[in-house]
Motif scaffolding. Structure first.
Motif, PDB file in Angstrom:
ATOM      1  N   ALA A   9      39.271 -13.830 -13.016  1.00 55.06           N
ATOM      2  CA  ALA A   9      39.056 -14.098 -11.484  1.00 55.06           C
ATOM      3  C   ALA A   9      37.472 -14.797 -11.337  1.00 55.06           C
ATOM      4  CB  ALA A   9      39.419 -13.027 -10.650  1.00 55.06           C
ATOM      5  N   GLY A  10      37.527 -15.896 -10.358  1.00 56.22           N
ATOM      6  CA  GLY A  10      36.300 -16.328 -10.226  1.00 56.22           C
ATOM      7  C   GLY A  10      35.232 -15.282  -9.644  1.00 56.22           C
ATOM      8  N   GLN A  11      35.464 -14.264  -8.941  1.00 53.68           N
ATOM      9  CA  GLN A  11      34.630 -13.357  -8.519  1.00 53.68           C
ATOM     10  C   GLN A  11      33.857 -12.865  -9.552  1.00 53.68           C
ATOM     11  OE1 GLN A  11      37.707 -11.288  -6.129  1.00 53.68           O
ATOM     12  NE2 GLN A  11      37.204  -9.659  -7.399  1.00 53.68           N
ATOM     13  N   PHE A  12      34.269 -12.932 -10.671  1.00 50.19           N
ATOM     14  CA  PHE A  12      33.799 -12.141 -11.724  1.00 50.19           C
ATOM     15  C   PHE A  12      32.905 -13.170 -12.846  1.00 50.19           C
ATOM     16  CE2 PHE A  12      37.341  -9.549 -10.774  1.00 50.19           C
ATOM     17  CZ  PHE A  12      36.451  -8.405 -10.089  1.00 50.19           C
ATOM     18  N   TRP A  13      33.040 -14.379 -12.484  1.00 46.05           N
ATOM     19  CA  TRP A  13      32.444 -15.358 -13.443  1.00 46.05           C
ATOM     20  C   TRP A  13      30.800 -15.137 -13.352  1.00 46.05           C
ATOM     21  CZ3 TRP A  13      35.075 -20.653 -11.915  1.00 46.05           C
ATOM     22  CH2 TRP A  13      36.434 -20.751 -12.149  1.00 46.05           C
ATOM     23  N   GLN A  15      29.104 -13.107 -14.823  1.00 51.83           N
ATOM     24  CA  GLN A  15      28.612 -11.701 -15.311  1.00 51.83           C
ATOM     25  C   GLN A  15      28.449 -11.123 -16.580  1.00 51.83           C
ATOM     26  OE1 GLN A  15      30.346  -8.959 -12.251  1.00 51.83           O
ATOM     27  NE2 GLN A  15      30.716 -10.436 -10.797  1.00 51.83           N
TER      28      GLN A  15
END
Length: 60
Positions: A9-13, A15
């Motif tokens: 999911a993009g929110q975790f890119w 990291q």
């Protein structure tokens, strides 16, 4: 032989999650005597994904 792929999911890119996970998974696969190859494919337009695979040791 092992085929790999992922979806994140993009929110975790950005990291480092997939870098760590793919490096560890690749190492564990190649440590198995019956595993002689690990390969992956990604969308040719997704340069970030291609760079990630290269970062963990894959080549184009």
């Amino acid at each position: 032989m092992v085929d790999m792929g992922y979806a994140l999911a993009g929110q975790f890119w950005g990291q480092g999650i997939m870098t760590e996970a793919l490096a560890e998974l690749t190492e564990r696969c190649l440590a198995q005597p019956e595993c002689y190859r690990v390969q992956a494919a990604c969308d040719v337009e997704n340069q970030a994904s291609a760079r990630l695979w290269e970062k963990v040791g894959f080549s184009r």
